[in-house]
Write a protein that holds these residues in place. Structure first.
Motif, PDB file in Angstrom:
ATOM      1  N   ALA A 101      -4.671   4.317 -23.269  1.00 19.91           N
ATOM      2  CA  ALA A 101      -5.996   4.744 -23.469  1.00 19.91           C
ATOM      3  C   ALA A 101      -7.000   4.064 -22.335  1.00 19.91           C
ATOM      4  CB  ALA A 101      -6.572   4.574 -24.915  1.00 19.91           C
ATOM      5  N   PHE A 102      -6.803   2.884 -22.046  1.00 17.02           N
ATOM      6  CA  PHE A 102      -7.559   2.114 -20.969  1.00 17.02           C
ATOM      7  C   PHE A 102      -7.544   2.662 -19.787  1.00 17.02           C
ATOM      8  CE2 PHE A 102      -8.948  -2.334 -22.891  1.00 17.02           C
ATOM      9  CZ  PHE A 102      -9.348  -1.845 -23.691  1.00 17.02           C
ATOM     10  N   ASP A 103      -6.126   3.027 -19.470  1.00 14.24           N
ATOM     11  CA  ASP A 103      -5.904   3.798 -18.040  1.00 14.24           C
ATOM     12  C   ASP A 103      -6.709   5.174 -17.929  1.00 14.24           C
ATOM     13  OD1 ASP A 103      -4.493   1.661 -17.564  1.00 14.24           O
ATOM     14  OD2 ASP A 103      -2.288   2.691 -18.229  1.00 14.24           O
TER      15      ASP A 103
ATOM     16  N   ILE B 268     -13.023  -9.648 -13.435  1.00 15.27           N
ATOM     17  CA  ILE B 268     -12.218 -10.310 -13.860  1.00 15.27           C
ATOM     18  C   ILE B 268     -11.534  -9.842 -15.156  1.00 15.27           C
ATOM     19  CG2 ILE B 268     -12.625 -12.256 -12.451  1.00 15.27           C
ATOM     20  CD1 ILE B 268     -13.761 -13.462 -15.282  1.00 15.27           C
ATOM     21  N   CYS B 269     -12.113  -8.795 -15.631  1.00 14.04           N
ATOM     22  CA  CYS B 269     -11.626  -8.202 -17.014  1.00 14.04           C
ATOM     23  C   CYS B 269     -10.085  -7.809 -16.680  1.00 14.04           C
ATOM     24  CB  CYS B 269     -12.359  -6.857 -17.394  1.00 14.04           C
ATOM     25  SG  CYS B 269     -11.566  -6.176 -18.449  1.00 14.04           S
ATOM     26  N   ILE B 270      -9.233  -8.193 -17.335  1.00 13.54           N
ATOM     27  CA  ILE B 270      -7.750  -7.721 -17.223  1.00 13.54           C
ATOM     28  C   ILE B 270      -7.259  -6.566 -18.135  1.00 13.54           C
ATOM     29  CG2 ILE B 270      -7.107 -10.101 -16.227  1.00 13.54           C
ATOM     30  CD1 ILE B 270      -6.059 -10.704 -19.299  1.00 13.54           C
ATOM     31  N   GLY B 271      -8.042  -5.833 -18.853  1.00 16.19           N
ATOM     32  CA  GLY B 271      -7.624  -4.794 -19.377  1.00 16.19           C
ATOM     33  C   GLY B 271      -6.753  -5.137 -20.717  1.00 16.19           C
ATOM     34  N   CYS B 272      -6.920  -6.303 -21.391  1.00 15.26           N
ATOM     35  CA  CYS B 272      -5.795  -6.743 -22.167  1.00 15.26           C
ATOM     36  C   CYS B 272      -6.093  -5.830 -23.626  1.00 15.26           C
ATOM     37  CB  CYS B 272      -5.851  -8.282 -22.395  1.00 15.26           C
ATOM     38  SG  CYS B 272      -7.588  -8.804 -23.050  1.00 15.26           S
ATOM     39  N   GLY B 273      -7.302  -5.689 -23.980  1.00 14.51           N
ATOM     40  CA  GLY B 273      -7.453  -5.010 -25.232  1.00 14.51           C
ATOM     41  C   GLY B 273      -7.855  -5.844 -26.207  1.00 14.51           C
ATOM     42  N   ALA B 274      -8.087  -7.183 -26.091  1.00 13.64           N
ATOM     43  CA  ALA B 274      -8.375  -8.127 -27.290  1.00 13.64           C
ATOM     44  C   ALA B 274      -9.672  -7.694 -27.687  1.00 13.64           C
ATOM     45  CB  ALA B 274      -8.406  -9.390 -26.773  1.00 13.64           C
ATOM     46  N   CYS B 275     -10.848  -7.242 -26.868  1.00 15.37           N
ATOM     47  CA  CYS B 275     -12.112  -6.844 -27.375  1.00 15.37           C
ATOM     48  C   CYS B 275     -11.937  -5.915 -28.299  1.00 15.37           C
ATOM     49  CB  CYS B 275     -13.025  -6.344 -26.085  1.00 15.37           C
ATOM     50  SG  CYS B 275     -12.399  -5.345 -24.967  1.00 15.37           S
ATOM     51  N   VAL B 276     -11.300  -4.616 -28.171  1.00 14.11           N
ATOM     52  CA  VAL B 276     -10.986  -3.742 -28.980  1.00 14.11           C
ATOM     53  C   VAL B 276     -10.355  -4.217 -30.429  1.00 14.11           C
ATOM     54  CG1 VAL B 276      -9.517  -1.516 -29.319  1.00 14.11           C
ATOM     55  CG2 VAL B 276     -10.804  -1.985 -27.247  1.00 14.11           C
TER      56      VAL B 276
ATOM     57  N   MET C 134     -16.286  -0.919 -25.771  1.00 20.68           N
ATOM     58  CA  MET C 134     -17.615  -1.149 -24.940  1.00 20.68           C
ATOM     59  C   MET C 134     -17.532  -2.328 -23.979  1.00 20.68           C
ATOM     60  SD  MET C 134     -20.678   0.792 -27.062  1.00 20.68           S
ATOM     61  CE  MET C 134     -21.801   0.718 -25.777  1.00 20.68           C
ATOM     62  N   LEU C 135     -17.127  -3.611 -24.632  1.00 20.27           N
ATOM     63  CA  LEU C 135     -17.061  -4.610 -23.514  1.00 20.27           C
ATOM     64  C   LEU C 135     -16.037  -4.299 -22.405  1.00 20.27           C
ATOM     65  CD1 LEU C 135     -18.105  -7.319 -23.361  1.00 20.27           C
ATOM     66  CD2 LEU C 135     -15.726  -8.489 -24.237  1.00 20.27           C
ATOM     67  N   PHE C 136     -14.844  -3.670 -22.574  1.00 17.74           N
ATOM     68  CA  PHE C 136     -13.829  -3.229 -21.509  1.00 17.74           C
ATOM     69  C   PHE C 136     -14.754  -2.394 -20.537  1.00 17.74           C
ATOM     70  CE2 PHE C 136     -11.189   0.180 -20.241  1.00 17.74           C
ATOM     71  CZ  PHE C 136     -10.548  -0.580 -19.061  1.00 17.74           C
ATOM     72  N   VAL C 137     -15.096  -1.217 -21.328  1.00 16.99           N
ATOM     73  CA  VAL C 137     -15.857  -0.241 -20.205  1.00 16.99           C
ATOM     74  C   VAL C 137     -17.163  -0.867 -19.522  1.00 16.99           C
ATOM     75  CG1 VAL C 137     -17.172   1.969 -20.398  1.00 16.99           C
ATOM     76  CG2 VAL C 137     -15.203   1.849 -21.605  1.00 16.99           C
TER      77      VAL C 137
ATOM     78  N   GLU D 273     -13.841 -13.207 -28.361  1.00 16.88           N
ATOM     79  CA  GLU D 273     -12.147 -13.414 -28.320  1.00 16.88           C
ATOM     80  C   GLU D 273     -11.934 -13.144 -26.847  1.00 16.88           C
ATOM     81  OE1 GLU D 273     -10.653 -14.621 -30.456  1.00 16.88           O
ATOM     82  OE2 GLU D 273     -11.195 -14.403 -32.395  1.00 16.88           O
ATOM     83  N   CYS D 274     -12.726 -12.745 -26.036  1.00 13.77           N
ATOM     84  CA  CYS D 274     -12.291 -12.336 -24.758  1.00 13.77           C
ATOM     85  C   CYS D 274     -11.598 -13.353 -23.749  1.00 13.77           C
ATOM     86  CB  CYS D 274     -13.453 -11.515 -23.933  1.00 13.77           C
ATOM     87  SG  CYS D 274     -12.904 -11.307 -22.144  1.00 13.77           S
ATOM     88  N   PRO D 275     -10.325 -13.205 -23.486  1.00  7.58           N
ATOM     89  CA  PRO D 275      -9.711 -14.135 -22.545  1.00  7.58           C
ATOM     90  C   PRO D 275     -10.634 -14.820 -21.225  1.00  7.58           C
ATOM     91  CG  PRO D 275      -8.472 -12.342 -22.462  1.00  7.58           C
ATOM     92  CD  PRO D 275      -9.487 -12.194 -23.453  1.00  7.58           C
ATOM     93  N   LYS D 276     -11.348 -13.548 -20.675  1.00  4.14           N
ATOM     94  CA  LYS D 276     -11.831 -13.847 -19.544  1.00  4.14           C
ATOM     95  C   LYS D 276     -13.418 -13.913 -19.597  1.00  4.14           C
ATOM     96  CE  LYS D 276      -8.037 -13.748 -17.480  1.00  4.14           C
ATOM     97  NZ  LYS D 276      -7.618 -14.757 -16.591  1.00  4.14           N
ATOM     98  N   GLN D 277     -13.793 -14.022 -20.727  1.00  4.67           N
ATOM     99  CA  GLN D 277     -15.298 -14.523 -21.200  1.00  4.67           C
ATOM    100  C   GLN D 277     -16.316 -13.616 -20.457  1.00  4.67           C
ATOM    101  OE1 GLN D 277     -15.037 -18.854 -19.888  1.00  4.67           O
ATOM    102  NE2 GLN D 277     -15.602 -19.093 -22.073  1.00  4.67           N
ATOM    103  N   ILE D 278     -15.818 -12.210 -20.839  1.00  6.64           N
ATOM    104  CA  ILE D 278     -16.772 -11.181 -20.329  1.00  6.64           C
ATOM    105  C   ILE D 278     -18.115 -11.142 -21.249  1.00  6.64           C
ATOM    106  CG2 ILE D 278     -17.026  -8.591 -19.721  1.00  6.64           C
ATOM    107  CD1 ILE D 278     -15.070  -9.922 -17.944  1.00  6.64           C
ATOM    108  N   ARG D 279     -19.165 -10.986 -20.549  1.00 10.96           N
ATOM    109  CA  ARG D 279     -20.501 -11.239 -21.399  1.00 10.96           C
ATOM    110  C   ARG D 279     -20.984 -10.011 -22.108  1.00 10.96           C
ATOM    111  NH1 ARG D 279     -22.268 -14.870 -17.273  1.00 10.96           N
ATOM    112  NH2 ARG D 279     -23.965 -13.358 -17.105  1.00 10.96           N
TER     113      ARG D 279
HETATM  114  S1  SF4 Z   1     -11.059  -8.691 -23.902  1.00 12.42           S
HETATM  115 FE1  SF4 Z   1     -12.045  -8.926 -22.137  1.00 12.42          FE
HETATM  116  S2  SF4 Z   1     -10.554  -8.959 -20.411  1.00 12.42           S
HETATM  117 FE2  SF4 Z   1      -9.587  -8.207 -22.371  1.00 12.42          FE
HETATM  118  S3  SF4 Z   1     -10.155  -5.786 -21.782  1.00 12.42           S
HETATM  119 FE3  SF4 Z   1     -11.476  -6.762 -23.187  1.00 12.42          FE
HETATM  120  S4  SF4 Z   1     -13.386  -7.334 -21.769  1.00 12.42           S
HETATM  121 FE4  SF4 Z   1     -11.495  -7.101 -20.768  1.00 12.42          FE
END
Ligand code: SF4
Ligand code: FES
Length: 244
Positions: A119-121, A158-166, A175-178, A223-229
């Protein structure tokens, strides 16, 4: 160390899953978490049992594929690292470790701890790129960009699209990813050309795929491993309003 592992086992998206219990002896504090799972799988294979399916690729915190819930936290209890960077020294002798896949409707379980994050792709494909030919690396001073802006764009990229935010969000919001993907372009001149089409298309796709709205609880950022704000989400909202 001796550990008790409670691992979610599920054959496929349609099957009912359940926790299985595994005893691990001789876990070294120097092992990485995924190495501990490798050791468990070696044992299971030697016993003629089905190994635990989990996703991984780089094991360097770059690809975003190793996400799983560990003791109630996406990527485990230590902030700002991915599962592949989690060390067994953060666990204690005799501890019980609960390991689960992401729980979110748009990320169906493929098997055990592996979920389908395509879904992220699809959101990225909807508009998360620039169509101008960027060619090879330009001369550094040909596009003057304030340092603060380029730093902010980098922090979003630097968001790696891991999905932890979801997985962390009670609304399964993406929304954090997008917002990170929108921000990495919105902050730079190259991203301005298609800014309106991009934000409209990505938000529309995000909604269509069943991700919820921002819950304003901030668990994604925590919870974001890349500390996206969270400020990226504010930027996403501003870009979205400007696009209409
Ligand atoms: S948790 Fe952080 S790094 Fe992972 S997809 Fe969400 S915004 Fe990107
Ligand atoms: S395996 Fe690539 S980020 Fe963990």
């Amino acid at each position: 160390m001796k550990l008790t592992l409670k691992i979610w086992r599920q054959k496929n998206a349609a099957a009912r899953g359940k926790f299985e219990t595994y005893q691990m002896n001789n876990v070294s504090p120097e092992m990485a978490f995924l190495e501990m799972l490798d050791a468990l799988n070696k044992k299971l294979v030697e016993e003629g049992k089905d190994p635990v399916a989990f996703d991984h690729d780089c094991r360097e915190g770059i690809c975003g594929s190793c996400g799983m819930y560990i003791n109630g936290h996406p990527h485990g209890p230590i902030p700002a690292i991915t599962t592949c960077h989690l060390s067994m020294r953060f666990f204690e002798e005799g501890q019980t470790v609960w390991i689960e896949p992401w729980r979110a409707k748009p990320f169906p379980v493929i098997k055990d701890l592996i979920v389908d994050r395509s879904a992220f792709d699809k959101i990225q494909l909807a508009g998360g790129y620039i169509s101008v030919n960027t060619g090879s690396a330009p001369e550094a001073n040909s596009n003057l960009i304030p340092k603060k802006k380029s730093d902010e764009a980098f922090d979003s990229a630097i968001c790696i699209g891991c999905g932890a935010c979801v997985a962390a969000c009670k609304n399964a919001s993406a929304m954090l990813f997008v917002s990170a993907k929108i921000s990495q372009f919105a902050l730079l001149p190259q991203g301005k050309v298609e800014a309106k089409e991009r934000v409209r298309a990505m938000v529309e796709k995000m909604d269509e795929l069943g991700f919820g709205n921002c819950s304003n609880s901030g668990s994604c950022e925590a919870e974001c491993p890349k500390q996206i704000r969270l400020s990226n989400i504010a930027r996403l909202n501003r870009e979205f309003y400007k696009a209409y």
